[in-house]
Design a protein around this motif. Structure first.
Motif, PDB file in Angstrom:
ATOM      1  N   VAL A 172       0.860  -1.185   0.000  1.00  0.00           N
ATOM      2  CA  VAL A 172       0.000   0.000   0.000  1.00  0.00           C
ATOM      3  C   VAL A 172       0.895   1.234   0.000  1.00  0.00           C
ATOM      4  O   VAL A 172       2.096   1.146   0.307  1.00  0.00           O
ATOM      5  CB  VAL A 172      -0.945   0.046   1.223  1.00  0.00           C
TER       6      VAL A 172
ATOM      7  N   THR B 248      -3.051   0.666   7.619  1.00  0.00           N
ATOM      8  CA  THR B 248      -3.368  -0.679   7.141  1.00  0.00           C
ATOM      9  C   THR B 248      -2.959  -1.733   8.162  1.00  0.00           C
ATOM     10  O   THR B 248      -3.672  -2.728   8.366  1.00  0.00           O
ATOM     11  CB  THR B 248      -2.683  -0.935   5.787  1.00  0.00           C
TER      12      THR B 248
ATOM     13  N   GLY C 254      -2.539  -2.455  -3.497  1.00  0.00           N
ATOM     14  CA  GLY C 254      -3.286  -1.346  -4.058  1.00  0.00           C
ATOM     15  C   GLY C 254      -2.690  -0.934  -5.390  1.00  0.00           C
ATOM     16  O   GLY C 254      -1.473  -0.969  -5.575  1.00  0.00           O
TER      17      GLY C 254
ATOM     18  N   LEU D 104      -7.958  -2.390  -4.807  1.00  0.00           N
ATOM     19  CA  LEU D 104      -7.188  -3.335  -4.006  1.00  0.00           C
ATOM     20  C   LEU D 104      -7.349  -4.718  -4.631  1.00  0.00           C
ATOM     21  O   LEU D 104      -8.465  -5.232  -4.727  1.00  0.00           O
ATOM     22  CB  LEU D 104      -7.675  -3.338  -2.561  1.00  0.00           C
TER      23      LEU D 104
END
Length: 448
Positions: free
Chosen positions: A77, A85, A130, A332
């Motif tokens: 990410v 996260t 992501g 995602l």
């Protein structure tokens, strides 16, 4: 409520089992849910709670029958959400002890870099990552994404705005969980300078009167579509489920295309125009077309005069058009797995990281604009000036689909010629010839 995650897991397990046995039709689901299970409810509805251990209902066998396994789940990410996260992953596993044999390794990797990294080594890449929606085609072609089916597909389609859902699809198949709906562009302006942000001519006149600059990056295939899409032109590509370009829909070589090009030429010739879209390198700003990623810089630069609006209208040959353009989304994705248990955990975790509650928390933590409809309706999101301006503009934008790399280079060349004044003295027929050549080139990338 506790049955919802179990239904998703069992649905996913059934699909994986069929695939492993060579059964099932990849296209028969069309990204939708089966007729036996209702769509997943909002991410606020107990998504973090553990599924019930009842095996006597029509949802299937108990979670105890699923061997989730153990190991490490690698997540890529953006750097500014790594800590967030980690916190959400910890929450997920605390709520699902039956899956707690896994730990997460969260690595900072920007959405623009993730696709390039994983397609070079799918096996060694992240399990969950992501990425920007314009990378979907190459990721599908590389086999780097697990198709999202059954209850998870229902969750994606029922929980998110239409643009984000479309961005997650290739053909009729969903391949990712929408993460944001905030990648587009709109107008930041100095409210002490600009008297009418809805009209480009007035903005330019106000900037001239105040000795200020107007910024727009017209040698970018991302931004220059504001003019072409605004006049009603199209430039899109159709793809098959593998991500290959199958046909194009391009109408630049038309009267409306000429009008768009003439509007670009007029803007480039205005004394206050500066080609650019980054507030970090802008000076003496009266107004700039930019995105939510620069909201903080815009507030710092403009202070009490900070203001936002959708893109303005523009007038050419006596006809007025509303600027259009692209909308973009973060997604995602989940990498295919050889172990069914790990795949089930990855899918459940990815769903949790994109549900309404998590998207709203992410907005509050780092300002990312939600794609989830419930999160979008919150007072906090509604009160954000930049997101409100983007939401207004997205009504006039199209989701950025799959484009060949060469398109971006060609669009830059077209804009460079405009900025250099190479088209300034051309007739409408000559401009049509320029656009005809551009259109034929873009069509050739789809074999046309």
């Amino acid at each position: 409520m506790k049955k919802k995650l179990l239904a998703m897991l069992l649905s996913a397990a059934m699909v994986l089992s069929l695939a492993a046995c060579g059964g099932g039709d990849d296209n028969s689901n069309d990204g939708g849910s089966s007729n036996d299970n209702p769509p997943a409810a909002s991410g606020n509805d107990d998504q973090g709670s553990a599924p019930e251990a009842s095996g006597n209902d029509d949802q299937g066998s108990a979670p105890a029958d699923i061997d989730y396994g153990s190991g490490v789940i690698t997540i890529w990410v953006a750097e500014n959400v790594t800590e967030f996260t980690q916190q959400k992953a910890d929450e997920f596993f605390a709520a699902h002890p039956e899956m707690a044999g896994y730990t997460v390794d969260i690595q900072p990797t920007g959405e623009g870099d993730a696709a390039g990294n994983i397609i070079t080594d799918v096996e060694g890449g992240a399990d969950i990552y992501g990425f920007a929606q314009d990378q979907l085609g190459r990721l599908v072609s590389a086999g780097a994404l697990t198709p999202i089916t059954g209850e998870y597909a229902s969750f994606v389609e029922s929980e998110n705005d239409a643009g984000a859902v479309g961005a997650a699809k290739m053909g009729n198949q969903i391949y990712a969980f929408p993460l944001t709906s905030d990648n587009g562009y709109f107008l930041y302006y100095d409210s002490s300078v600009v008297t009418d942000p809805s009209n480009l001519d007035q903005i330019l006149a106000d900037c001239a009167a105040a000795g200020k600059n107007f910024y727009m990056e017209i040698n970018s295939g991302w931004y220059q579509t504001a003019f072409f899409f605004g006049t009603g032109c199209t430039l899109t590509y159709d793809t098959d489920d593998s991500g290959a370009l199958t046909s194009s829909n391009i109408t630049y070589a038309t009267d409306n295309g000429v009008k768009a090009l003439k509007a670009m030429i007029a803007l480039a010739g205005n004394s206050v125009f500066v080609n650019g879209s980054s507030l970090s390198s802008a000076t003496n700003v009266g107004a700039i077309i930019d995105g939510t990623w620069d909201a903080g810089a815009a507030k710092d630069l403009l202070g009490d005069n900070y203001a936002c609006a959708k893109l303005p209208s523009f007038t050419v040959d006596g006809e007025t058009f509303q600027m259009g353009g692209f909308g973009g989304f973060k997604l995602l994705g989940v990498k295919p797995q050889t172990e069914q248990g790990k795949m089930l955990v990855c899918l459940a975790l990815a769903q949790y990281l994109t549900n309404a509650e998590t998207q709203l928390a992410r907005f509050e933590a780092v300002g990312w604009g939600p794609s989830n409809l419930t999160a979008q309706s919150s007072e906090a999101v509604q009160a954000d000036e930049a997101l409100a301006a983007l939401a207004a503009q997205l009504a006039y934008a199209i989701p950025q689909g799959q484009y060949p790399d060469a398109y971006w280079q060609d669009a830059t060349s077209l804009g460079d010629d405009v900025i250099a004044g190479n088209y300034n003295n051309m007739s409408d027929d000559e401009l049509m010839n320029v656009l005809q050549g551009f259109q034929e080139l873009e069509q050739s990338y789809a074999g046309q």
